[in-house]
Design an enzyme around this catalytic site. Sequence first.
Site, PDB file in Angstrom:
ATOM      1  CE  LYS A 254       5.985  -8.588  -7.839  1.00 29.22           C
ATOM      2  NZ  LYS A 254       6.706  -8.963  -6.648  1.00 29.22           N
TER       3      LYS A 254
ATOM      4  CE  LYS B  24       1.362  -2.374  -8.358  1.00 31.47           C
ATOM      5  NZ  LYS B  24       1.833  -2.953  -7.103  1.00 31.47           N
TER       6      LYS B  24
ATOM      7  CE  LYS C 250       7.019  -1.571 -12.500  1.00 32.02           C
ATOM      8  NZ  LYS C 250       6.522  -1.227 -11.171  1.00 32.02           N
TER       9      LYS C 250
HETATM   10  P1  TYM Z   1       7.684  -4.912  -5.340  1.00 32.11           P
HETATM   11  O1  TYM Z   1       7.374  -6.198  -4.656  1.00 32.11           O
HETATM   12  O2  TYM Z   1       6.809  -4.473  -6.447  1.00 32.11           O
HETATM   13  O3  TYM Z   1       9.162  -4.972  -5.896  1.00 32.11           O
HETATM   14  C1  TYM Z   1      10.261  -5.383  -5.089  1.00 32.11           C
HETATM   15  C2  TYM Z   1      11.498  -4.561  -5.447  1.00 32.11           C
HETATM   16  O4  TYM Z   1      11.826  -4.743  -6.830  1.00 32.11           O
HETATM   17  C3  TYM Z   1      11.938  -3.480  -7.484  1.00 32.11           C
HETATM   18  N1  TYM Z   1      11.475  -3.613  -8.878  1.00 32.11           N
HETATM   19  C4  TYM Z   1      12.179  -3.197  -9.943  1.00 32.11           C
HETATM   20  N2  TYM Z   1      13.384  -2.603 -10.051  1.00 32.11           N
HETATM   21  C5  TYM Z   1      13.834  -2.319 -11.293  1.00 32.11           C
HETATM   22  N3  TYM Z   1      13.140  -2.592 -12.432  1.00 32.11           N
HETATM   23  C6  TYM Z   1      11.933  -3.190 -12.380  1.00 32.11           C
HETATM   24  N4  TYM Z   1      11.267  -3.481 -13.503  1.00 32.11           N
HETATM   25  C7  TYM Z   1      11.397  -3.521 -11.094  1.00 32.11           C
HETATM   26  N5  TYM Z   1      10.242  -4.100 -10.666  1.00 32.11           N
HETATM   27  C8  TYM Z   1      10.308  -4.148  -9.317  1.00 32.11           C
HETATM   28  C9  TYM Z   1      11.042  -2.537  -6.677  1.00 32.11           C
HETATM   29  O5  TYM Z   1      11.430  -1.199  -6.834  1.00 32.11           O
HETATM   30  C10 TYM Z   1      11.254  -3.039  -5.255  1.00 32.11           C
HETATM   31  O6  TYM Z   1      12.429  -2.462  -4.691  1.00 32.11           O
HETATM   32  N6  TYM Z   1       5.966  -1.522  -2.032  1.00 32.11           N
HETATM   33  C11 TYM Z   1       7.085  -2.365  -2.395  1.00 32.11           C
HETATM   34  C12 TYM Z   1       7.470  -3.320  -1.298  1.00 32.11           C
HETATM   35  C13 TYM Z   1       7.647  -2.719   0.048  1.00 32.11           C
HETATM   36  C14 TYM Z   1       8.791  -2.043   0.532  1.00 32.11           C
HETATM   37  C15 TYM Z   1       8.503  -1.714   1.888  1.00 32.11           C
HETATM   38  C16 TYM Z   1       9.996  -1.675  -0.045  1.00 32.11           C
HETATM   39  C17 TYM Z   1       6.751  -2.775   1.079  1.00 32.11           C
HETATM   40  N7  TYM Z   1       7.253  -2.194   2.169  1.00 32.11           N
HETATM   41  C18 TYM Z   1       9.421  -1.013   2.660  1.00 32.11           C
HETATM   42  C19 TYM Z   1      10.907  -0.978   0.738  1.00 32.11           C
HETATM   43  C20 TYM Z   1      10.621  -0.663   2.083  1.00 32.11           C
HETATM   44  C21 TYM Z   1       6.736  -3.183  -3.621  1.00 32.11           C
HETATM   45  O7  TYM Z   1       5.594  -3.384  -3.920  1.00 32.11           O
HETATM   46  O8  TYM Z   1       7.824  -3.723  -4.264  1.00 32.11           O
END
Ligand code: TYM
Length: 333
Positions: free
Chosen positions: A201, A114, A198
């Site tokens: 967004k 990132k 991947k």
């Molecule tokens: P974030 O917002 O980037 O993504 C949310 C969830 O979607 C999954 N994800 C994917 N899974 C499969 N293929 C993809 N291309 C893909 N893109 C995104 C992510 O693995 C995630 O599960 N740090 C985390 C959010 C967070 C969190 C937490 C998660 C903050 N606190 C506590 C679990 C527990 C994040 O940025 O996810």
Amino acid sequence: MGKKIFSGVQPTGNLHLGNYLGAIKNFVTLNNDTENECIFCVVDLHAITVKQDSKELRNNIRETVATFIASGINPKKSIIFNQSQVSAHAEGAWILSCVARMGWLNRMTQFKEKAGKDKEKASIGLYSYPVLMASDILLYDATHVPVGDDQKQHLELCRDIAQKFNNDFEVDNFLQVPEPLIQKEFSRIMSLKDGSKKMSKSELSDLSRINLTDSKDQIINKIKKAKTDPMPMPNGLQELDERPEAKNLLGIYASLTNTTLEKSIENFYGKNFSEFKESLSEILVNKIEPISIEIKKLLADQKYLDQILLEGVEKANLIASKKIQKIKEIVGF
Ligand code: TYM
């Protein structure tokens, strides 16, 4: 025995098929099991690790709530709330950042991706974001955390932080060491334009992803334009290692139909790629279009969405404020 589930999604707009298949679909299954206690958090503090427009952020918070509900999460059964409104998250993150080690955070590959080439200009929040994530999880004694494959390393860090806290302060099992729940297959959905990247967004081209707010025509168009290779439909799993785009599309198909990759290969062997794409589009439209319509409907009722957050914040606060109080006592405050 029921599980204590916690997971979070960033409200940064454009929630997509990767978020759905990697995480939200799993949230719905866990929510439907009456034995589980589920907490789903809109992680707005995580969102500001990169610059956000404040008006858009507010809309995106509501849109994330709408997406949870439209996908099938029942707000009567699960707690849905936004992180910034429960102050224990930020307080916990500070205390845990004094437990976590620089060396551990330096290994986080997502920060490297990132921050890109210009690491010096990345925010400190972007660097320490996994510690905030650990605080989210540990405040609720979560036993299981459903996430996509890209969050695996952050969860391992969370486990390390919990163990070190328990050791350092000699409080055995005070912080619950959580288990990740990552789907075995297709826990990483790739870009429709490049099977080695991947689905995300932040990718510039909208054609690289299926957004959960896409219309039927947009979905059909994106699958039509999705990158493939000139070879016929594959004949076996091994072939797919060299064919990331075909693997991704077949994986999406398998995940949506709850079958295995092998089964979906068998299904389409000997057929044209265009035939496969038509079937994939149909299945995608059947799954995503109702969600997309429901999101738009829910977004028209801001009061309802705000009310859900308000109730969720109240419930989350009750749990998190008790835990942070104990953490503070243990630390010596
Ligand atoms: P974030 O917002 O980037 O993504 C949310 C969830 O979607 C999954 N994800 C994917 N899974 C499969 N293929 C993809 N291309 C893909 N893109 C995104 C992510 O693995 C995630 O599960 N740090 C985390 C959010 C967070 C969190 C937490 C998660 C903050 N606190 C506590 C679990 C527990 C994040 O940025 O996810």
